[in-house]
Every structure is written in structure tokens, then in C-alpha cells.
Design a protein around this motif. Sequence first.
Motif, mmCIF file in Angstrom:
data_model
loop_
_atom_site.group_PDB
_atom_site.id
_atom_site.type_symbol
_atom_site.label_atom_id
_atom_site.label_comp_id
_atom_site.label_asym_id
_atom_site.label_seq_id
_atom_site.Cartn_x
_atom_site.Cartn_y
_atom_site.Cartn_z
ATOM 1 N N ILE A 382 38.175 0.984 -50.442
ATOM 2 C CA ILE A 382 38.101 -0.125 -51.384
ATOM 3 C C ILE A 382 38.822 0.187 -52.664
ATOM 4 N N GLN A 383 39.048 1.445 -52.910
ATOM 5 C CA GLN A 383 39.704 1.822 -54.166
ATOM 6 C C GLN A 383 41.157 1.413 -54.178
ATOM 7 N N GLN A 384 41.695 1.090 -52.966
ATOM 8 C CA GLN A 384 43.093 0.687 -52.949
ATOM 9 C C GLN A 384 43.250 -0.799 -53.354
ATOM 10 N N VAL A 385 42.126 -1.447 -53.451
ATOM 11 C CA VAL A 385 42.206 -2.896 -53.700
ATOM 12 C C VAL A 385 41.429 -3.265 -54.953
ATOM 13 N N GLN A 386 42.051 -4.141 -55.794
ATOM 14 C CA GLN A 386 41.388 -4.705 -56.964
ATOM 15 C C GLN A 386 41.103 -6.155 -56.660
ATOM 16 N N ALA A 387 40.109 -6.660 -57.401
ATOM 17 C CA ALA A 387 39.846 -8.078 -57.271
ATOM 18 C C ALA A 387 41.092 -8.866 -57.609
ATOM 19 N N GLY A 388 41.378 -9.857 -56.877
ATOM 20 C CA GLY A 388 42.596 -10.650 -57.076
ATOM 21 C C GLY A 388 43.783 -10.179 -56.288
ATOM 22 N N ASP A 389 43.735 -9.004 -55.670
ATOM 23 C CA ASP A 389 44.865 -8.508 -54.865
ATOM 24 C C ASP A 389 44.967 -9.300 -53.542
ATOM 25 N N THR A 390 46.209 -9.459 -53.168
ATOM 26 C CA THR A 390 46.416 -10.077 -51.848
ATOM 27 C C THR A 390 46.373 -9.017 -50.752
ATOM 28 N N VAL A 391 45.613 -9.331 -49.752
ATOM 29 C CA VAL A 391 45.604 -8.412 -48.564
ATOM 30 C C VAL A 391 45.955 -9.202 -47.296
ATOM 31 N N HIS A 392 46.439 -8.482 -46.330
ATOM 32 C CA HIS A 392 46.757 -9.099 -45.029
ATOM 33 C C HIS A 392 45.823 -8.563 -43.956
ATOM 34 N N ILE A 393 45.128 -9.537 -43.288
ATOM 35 C CA ILE A 393 44.127 -9.129 -42.274
ATOM 36 C C ILE A 393 44.711 -9.430 -40.883
ATOM 37 N N GLN A 394 44.954 -8.370 -40.225
ATOM 38 C CA GLN A 394 45.499 -8.495 -38.852
ATOM 39 C C GLN A 394 44.372 -8.597 -37.845
ATOM 40 N N LEU A 395 44.239 -9.733 -37.111
ATOM 41 C CA LEU A 395 43.267 -9.872 -36.016
ATOM 42 C C LEU A 395 44.013 -9.796 -34.676
ATOM 43 N N SER A 396 43.257 -9.927 -33.605
ATOM 44 C CA SER A 396 43.912 -9.746 -32.297
ATOM 45 C C SER A 396 44.905 -10.849 -31.995
ATOM 46 N N ASP A 397 44.645 -11.997 -32.484
ATOM 47 C CA ASP A 397 45.500 -13.122 -32.118
ATOM 48 C C ASP A 397 46.295 -13.682 -33.280
ATOM 49 N N GLY A 398 46.247 -13.004 -34.459
ATOM 50 C CA GLY A 398 47.054 -13.512 -35.564
ATOM 51 C C GLY A 398 46.756 -12.791 -36.865
ATOM 52 N N ILE A 400 45.771 -13.114 -41.144
ATOM 53 C CA ILE A 400 45.267 -13.915 -42.267
ATOM 54 C C ILE A 400 45.746 -13.261 -43.549
ATOM 55 N N ASP A 401 46.380 -14.110 -44.433
ATOM 56 C CA ASP A 401 46.668 -13.614 -45.804
ATOM 57 C C ASP A 401 45.515 -14.057 -46.691
ATOM 58 N N ALA A 402 44.880 -13.070 -47.373
ATOM 59 C CA ALA A 402 43.676 -13.378 -48.154
ATOM 60 C C ALA A 402 43.751 -12.750 -49.517
ATOM 61 N N ARG A 403 42.907 -13.350 -50.458
ATOM 62 C CA ARG A 403 42.781 -12.796 -51.824
ATOM 63 C C ARG A 403 41.438 -12.172 -51.994
ATOM 64 N N THR A 404 41.446 -11.031 -52.623
ATOM 65 C CA THR A 404 40.215 -10.274 -52.778
ATOM 66 C C THR A 404 39.403 -10.882 -53.879
ATOM 67 N N LEU A 405 38.128 -11.181 -53.670
ATOM 68 C CA LEU A 405 37.237 -11.658 -54.667
ATOM 69 C C LEU A 405 36.541 -10.513 -55.303
ATOM 70 N N GLU A 406 36.042 -9.623 -54.652
ATOM 71 C CA GLU A 406 35.245 -8.507 -55.189
ATOM 72 C C GLU A 406 35.300 -7.381 -54.204
ATOM 73 N N ASN A 407 35.188 -6.215 -54.624
ATOM 74 C CA ASN A 407 35.035 -5.095 -53.707
ATOM 75 C C ASN A 407 33.860 -4.277 -54.077
ATOM 76 N N LYS A 408 32.985 -4.091 -53.228
ATOM 77 C CA LYS A 408 31.746 -3.339 -53.426
ATOM 78 C C LYS A 408 31.767 -2.071 -52.570
ATOM 79 N N ARG A 409 31.404 -1.064 -53.164
ATOM 80 C CA ARG A 409 31.264 0.216 -52.459
ATOM 81 C C ARG A 409 30.065 0.192 -51.582
ATOM 82 N N ASN A 410 30.195 0.748 -50.412
ATOM 83 C CA ASN A 410 29.023 0.868 -49.548
ATOM 84 C C ASN A 410 27.999 1.775 -50.126
ATOM 85 N N VAL A 411 26.739 1.342 -49.977
ATOM 86 C CA VAL A 411 25.647 2.183 -50.480
ATOM 87 C C VAL A 411 25.473 3.369 -49.531
#
Lengths: 413, 79
Positions: A382-398, A400-411
Motif C-alpha cells: 500500500i505504500q506504493q499508492v497514495q490516495a488519488g493515484d490511478t491504478v490498473h486492476i487486471q482481472l481474468s477477462d479484462g 479496470i482503471d481505478a482511482r485510489t480513495l484511501e489505503n489502509k494498512r492491514n491490522v
Amino acid sequence: MLQADLFAAHPPSALTVTDLTRYIREVLEEDPVLMNVRVTGEVSNLSRPRSGHIYFTLKDAGAALRCVIWRSNAARIPHDLQDGMAMEAHGSIGVYEVSGQYQLYVRSVQPAGEGRLYQEFLRLKAKLEAEGLFDPQLKQPIPEQPHKIGVVTSTNAAALQDMLNTLQNRYPLVEVVLAPASVQGAAAPPEIVRAIRALNRRDDIDVILVARGGGSLEDLWCFNDERVVRAIAASAIPVITGVGHETDFTLSDFAADLRAPTPTAAAVEATPDVRDLYEILQGSLYRLQYTFQSILETHTDRLQTVYNRLERVSPIYQIHSDQQRLDELEQRSTRALRHILNLQRTQSQSLSQRLGALNPQAVLQRGYAIVSLDDGSLVRSIQQVQAGDTVHIQLSDGKIDARTLENKRNVQV
Amino acid sequence: MTEKIKPVEQLSYEKAFAELEDIVNQLEGEQPPLEESLKLYERGQALTRRCADLLENAELKLQQLADRELDDADTDQDG
């Protein structure tokens, strides 16, 4: 007994005819010679009345003799008895008182000569026998396979042809040396003797056949001649006689080493039969082949045994042995190699399975996603991403270009 | 059989057969060495052929003694 005392007691005085005749009869009939007498002469006045008795007169140039054959003896008299025949009568002298005639009471009668010849035969036989000429010990063995046969017989007799035919049939290998001789008449004895001696002078005769065909007693008589009998007995070569027929026996037969009943039989006795020889020859050939076969087998067996021993000690045997080890090793190495190959195949299969499991596409299908940044780098933290960063989510069939709203560290638990 | 070996063609039947018998007896008795056996066997076969030939082709020979052969001055003394 004799009535001689009758005459002694009384001085000579007239006798009755009957007394005198009876006296004469007694004298004659008691005489030992006249009781058993043989007499020869010519038959004449032969008569055969119905009584069955036979009457005749025997006569010669100088005298005549009355003869009677009682019916009881007549059966033994030859039927062909007739006037003019020379006969020998055997019987006793008696007197026929009624006619005052002495006469011969005949017991048997036979052709004249025969009896005398027979007596001579017996006398000579006894003499030669006593000399040992007929001794069985002197008999020479007859050779089984003669090379040359001497034949003593007449050249123009059927007997010779019979013998030659028999020899040709039975044993044609033989050679015949014919020593011709008369076999009948006065000339016969010296000629037969000459022939036997001539054959004995040769050194190539194996056996001698002395032969003559059938004939009358007189015809065969030369074979009872003392000279002939002695020549046969003296022959250094074995002699086979074949004279006359079955029933004829001559002194030559007794002197011979073997007596055959006929000329043909003599030829048979002298030779083996060619048919038997074939059979014997066949037997010898069989023995030869059989024996040789078994000799060959013996040698073959021996050879085999030695060869086996040789093989066991030879380098070849070592080489063969090494060869065998080599074969064994080869088999073992092949087996090992196959084992290794199998093993590797198994391993590679499992690797391939594992590899399959690692395929990202397969992971995505299970619901996972790959998140990357604009520069393509994968987002692992999660440290590689800031809120507002664009990320690309690769799924099996396509994608998704998405914008990060928040990143929370796993407890951390 | 150490004597000179004659060609079988020169042997009479008796001689040939006697030799054949002898050979068979030898082979049946103490067996000679192989080479010797082989020789004997071949000889035996030749002898058998010789004997059979003689039996098949034999013709009776007839010889008649002449008078001068029958007479002999030396021994014919008693006539």
C-alpha cells in the motif's frame, strides 16, 4: 537110423524093391550136403497142374534133375518161371519111391547167376571189411564248397547230364573235371580205376563223384569189383558214390566216403545250394554293416567326450564365459537406464503440473487481481499508492482503471 | 590280414567269402583302430559285391580228361 545093420546081420540076399528104394531114400535124405543144396541148370518140362505143385526138370549139357515145388512153396516162385530159363534152385534131395526117382524138393528158385554173384558179393564184402576198407574212421569229410569236382562216369550216359544239370543249378561256381570210364561190362573196372587214379594225380580236385544210372544187377556189378572198391578206398580225394537207384548197394558204396542213392543225389551231396549261399552272404553283409556302424558310433562318442573336455579348458570357454558376463551387464545397464528415464518422466510431469498451477491467468480466474501503476510496475504494498493515484486492476477477462480513495494498512494479528 | 591284399576281381568265391568272414570276425572281435576299421569295411563291401557277382554270373565249367591224361606210365603198373 540107417538099416545098415540089417544088411550086416544077413548075408546078401534078395531085397524087395521097396526095401532097397527105402534104403536109398534114407541114404540120400540123411546126407548133409543133399539136405541143403543149390543147383543151377536150365528149366525144361515145366508143368503147373491144378494141384498147385510145380514140376520141372533142371538140366545142363550132361545131366538132368527132376524138381518139385510143393504148393506151400509155390507162392515164393517167380511167376515168369518158364522153360529155357537158367535158374538156381535151392532145396533138398529126396526120393519118390513110387517111381524110384530121386528129385530136388525146391524151396526157392532165382535166376541163375544172381545167387552166385550175391555169394561172391558177401564173400568179398566180408574180406574187405576184415581188411578195414569200410572203416568209418577212414571216411574223409566232404568239402563244403568244392572248387573242382572230378566225375567218373560214362560220357554218353544220362547220368552225366543229370549231374551237370544239378551242379549248374545248385553251384555253378564249380568246375567239373570229367574222367570218362565205361561203367558196364568187363572193361569197366580197369577204366574206373584208371579214372580215379588220374584224378588223384592232380592236385586241384576237391571231391570225386563215381556215378552210374540205374540198371540190372549185372549192369552195376563193376562197382562190386574188388579193383574198383580198392581204388575208391585208396583215393586221397574224398569220393562220393551215386550208383543205380535208392535200393542198390554196391561195395563201392561201402568204400566211398559218402554214399548217395543216385548220380543226381551225389551231385547234391557234393555242393552247397547257391540259394543258401546268397542267404549266408546277406547275413555276412548285415553283420559287416551293423558292426561297422557300431564302431563308428563308439568312435563318435569317444570324440564327443574328448571334445567336451577340450572346450572346458580352452580360451574359447573363457571368452564365452566373459561374453556371458558382458551380456548380463548390458542387460543390467539397460534396466538401470530405463529406470532413470521413468523417474525423470515422472518428475517432469509433476513439474508441469506445478507450473500449471503457477500460471497467473489461472490465479486470476480464481478471483485474484493484479494491480499495477501507470508505469506498469506491480503494486505489492500500500505504500506504493497514495490516495488519488490511478491504478490498473487486471482481472481474468479484462482491465479496470481505478482511482485510489484511501489505503489502509492491514491490522497485524 | 597283413598279407598282400589282392584286388577282389582276382579272388575265387571261396577265397572272397573266406576273407569276408574273416573281416567280419575281426570287426566283431577286438575293434581295430578307426582307420583300419574303415579299410576293412570297404574291403568287406567289395568282397560282398564280388561274391554276389560270381553267384549271379557263374557258368558251370566242364573239362574232359584226354586219354593221355588218364594214362600214367609211372603209376599204371598193374594194368
